[in-house]
Structure formats: C-alpha cells, structure tokens
Design an enzyme around this catalytic site. Sequence first.
Site, PDB file in Angstrom:
ATOM      1  N   PHE A 377      -3.791  -0.864  -8.912  1.00 27.66           N
ATOM      2  CA  PHE A 377      -2.581  -1.456  -8.349  1.00 27.66           C
ATOM      3  C   PHE A 377      -2.811  -2.812  -7.671  1.00 27.66           C
ATOM      4  O   PHE A 377      -2.135  -3.134  -6.685  1.00 27.66           O
ATOM      5  CB  PHE A 377      -1.915  -0.484  -7.372  1.00 27.66           C
ATOM      6  CG  PHE A 377      -1.877   0.928  -7.865  1.00 27.66           C
ATOM      7  CD1 PHE A 377      -1.268   1.246  -9.074  1.00 27.66           C
ATOM      8  CD2 PHE A 377      -2.503   1.941  -7.158  1.00 27.66           C
ATOM      9  CE1 PHE A 377      -1.263   2.549  -9.554  1.00 27.66           C
ATOM     10  CE2 PHE A 377      -2.502   3.250  -7.640  1.00 27.66           C
ATOM     11  CZ  PHE A 377      -1.879   3.553  -8.838  1.00 27.66           C
ATOM     12  N   CYS A 378      -3.734  -3.614  -8.191  1.00 26.23           N
ATOM     13  CA  CYS A 378      -4.047  -4.922  -7.597  1.00 26.23           C
ATOM     14  C   CYS A 378      -4.392  -4.786  -6.116  1.00 26.23           C
ATOM     15  O   CYS A 378      -4.145  -5.700  -5.314  1.00 26.23           O
ATOM     16  CB  CYS A 378      -2.892  -5.913  -7.782  1.00 26.23           C
ATOM     17  SG  CYS A 378      -2.597  -6.347  -9.503  1.00 26.23           S
ATOM     18  N   ALA A 379      -4.959  -3.638  -5.765  1.00 27.37           N
ATOM     19  CA  ALA A 379      -5.444  -3.372  -4.406  1.00 27.37           C
ATOM     20  C   ALA A 379      -6.690  -2.505  -4.558  1.00 27.37           C
ATOM     21  O   ALA A 379      -6.729  -1.353  -4.143  1.00 27.37           O
ATOM     22  CB  ALA A 379      -4.376  -2.674  -3.567  1.00 27.37           C
TER      23      ALA A 379
END
Length: 452
Positions: A377-379
């Site tokens: 999740f781009c995290a």
Amino acid sequence: MTLAVPTARVEQAPLPTPTVPAVAGARLRVPLVDGRTVPYANLDHAASAPCLDAVRDAVDELLPWYASVHRGAGFASQVSTKVYERARRVLRRFVGAHDTDTVVFTRNTTDSLNLLAKALPRATSVVLFDTEHHAALLPWRGPNVLRVQTPAVAIDAVAVLDEALRSTPVGPRLVVLTAASNVTGEVWPIKALSAVARSHGARIVLDAAQLAPHRPIDIRALDVDYVVLSGHKLYAPFGSGALIGRADWLKAAEPYLVGGGATAQVVDRGDQLGVAWAAVPERHEAGSPNVVGAHALAVACETLAKDWDAVIAHERALLRRLRAGLATVPGLRSLSLFGAEHDRVGVVSFTIDGVEAGLVAAVLSAEHGIGVRDGAFCAHIATRRLLDRAGAQEERAVRISLGLGTRAEHVDRVVAALRTLVADGPAVPYALVEGRWAPVDDQRGLPAFLAE
C-alpha cells in the site's frame, strides 16, 4: 492478532437505504470467470474513489465552456478563469482555512508534499513518524530530517514527538502528520500532536488524503498550518489535488516548476534571462491550469460538506458490519497500529493464514466481482511492521476500503467469499502471470471501448 472464529455465520440485519451522494459506476456489472456478470463491489475506495454523479454532471456542464485560464480575452476564457478561482475559495472553506491562507492546485497529495518540501527555508528541521505513506515519507531526506518510530499506543505518539522536537536544533521546524492511515484507516490524535508541535514553535503539515473523504477537516480547530489532499480520493478523479495553508514559505521559495504562468516578466540580459516570478499561488502553478480538475474537486468538496452526518453514519454502519463479518473468517489476521478499538475510517487490512494476499484479491475479483487491494500500500515500513506484529507469514496484505459507493450487499458478499475461499479454496486454477495471480483460463472480456 487473530480474530475469534465463531462456528456459525453471523446473520446481520439489513441496513437502511443510504442517503449519501451517488457515485458513477453504481450500476456497473463486471464479468466473472464462470461467464456470469454481477454488480461490481468496489471495496478499494482508499486507492481511488469512484466519481460522484454530481462531479460528472458538473464536468459535463463545464466542458463546452472550457478555455484558457487567466490570460484569455474571450468570454469562455473569462468563465473558465472564474470557475478556477472559485474552486480555490471552495477548497479554503472545505478545510476551514484562514482568509490569508493560500490554495495551490497540484496533481495530488504527492505533488503537494513535494512542492512544500521544495519551499522549506534553508536548514528547516523535519520530524515525521516512520509509518507514513511514501508520499509523506520520501520528500523529506537529508541531515535535518528525523524519522521516529510510531508507538503501539496512539497517545504515546505525543511524548515521542515531544522528545523528538527537543532534539532538533533551533530554527524553522516542520512536523509531518498523517490524518488517517492508508493501511489501517486509524485516525491519528492530530490535535494533541499539533499542540506539542506548537509548544516547540514548529509548523505542521497534515496529510489528509485518507481522512478528507470521510470526515470534515478544519485547519483552525486542529491548529495545523498546511493541509494536502487528492481529488482522486475525494470522488473527483480528474487529476487535481491541493496544498492549502500559510503563504509565507511559498512566497519566499523559487517556483516548484518553471514556465508559463509562474512568471510576471522575463527579460533578455544577454548571457542570462532576468525573471520576475509571479505571486503565490500562480508562482507554483506553472503551465496551463487543470481547470476541469479543480472544478471537479471543488464540486466534490461541496457535495460532501452538505451532509457530513449522513456520510459518517453510512460508513460507520458498514464498517461495523464488515468487522463483525471478518471476525467469522477462520485464520484472518487484522492489522492495526494502535489496537482493534481505535477510531478509524472505513479501512481494514488483513491476511489469511495459508492463502497469499495476491491470490485472495484475484479470487475475490474473478469469482465474486469484488475489487480490493493487495500489497504493501505504498507504506512498506508500516505494512511490514504490522504484518510482523500480527504474526503473519506474509509480506503483503489485503485491504478492504469502504466509501460512498459501498452497500451492505458488498460487505456481505466479501465476507461470504472469504469464508468460501478458506473452506473450499479457489473454484478454478490460478497461476502467476507477470507477478500477479490470475485464473489459468481467464476468458473475461474487456469493455468495448478498449477493443483494438
């Protein structure tokens, strides 16, 4: 943690018919691998929310008037300019900004944060938590950046931030805060954190990408200096975002991009060009403005703000229903920053023991017409830490995210699909195709407009 697994399915009462704004695609049907079509269950709002009907209609109304902005003499240009500048006023009201605050239109939250990063005064100390989305994590790099570890209890973040700010040198300081996690949906204690930042003379930028579509934002009540947000999260997928807040650092900074619109005057001085930059916000909006995107974003904000109570009630009822249903899925491990009972918007991320996250997402799509997200999740730092904390033997998770396009039937369908997957496995064979799981014999056809 592993959720309790009752032996019988939980029967849930029907929810009242929602009175929230309608979204385009509400009647969309998608093909299944067995040849049937079903209504699409879009449970991926946190990535990109569907377009509001009101936004689509407003864009259709504007398009015949679309023309150059600011420098056109024609009547259509005058209309487009008024539409564009009106959108600034709407965005200012939407986040409760001060009259003196500026509104810079950007492409999205990522663009907004990179713009602010370029505008920081020299030697500004930046403090942020390490579980930020990459859009908020990566623009700030160098010796003056302090990344601190997110604690397991939300209120402990206040003491962590206080200690971090005490260690920074005297001078300008900026604290980067997330309003709501894009991995878990959990809402951060923004007001308490901003109070600590203020006690050290620091400014605060609030990444509101995940909170703005679900709850009202008020710069003055939260006591933050800047808010950044994205249209594609706010039911306005027309390529616009905004940086809203104090103008002084932006006025003192060189333009983020250089080109037409960012300049007041350019003169030839022989071996170099003499440039007088435009005032803020135009200084940081080089190129032809995205008037359609700005108008779409403004209409979305106005539509949501008409009845926040209905939006919040709709999503909370669905979130309760979802979490109760997921509690009946054997082997499901929910991810959480601050604990299962912490306040959150409609986002739940999880793994299922023995079933790879990518395969879960593929089965939900191919066999049940459900769209979810899988991955980190781009995290990446946040997701990997939470997976470790949950005891999951995975590097990726599945994320369900709710919004205005979600209905009780969608929630019930995903819960039933997950239970079936755990009990019986996939209904058809799957294989990895270019790194993604897909049915081995996938005959689902693309829509006609993609025909070559």
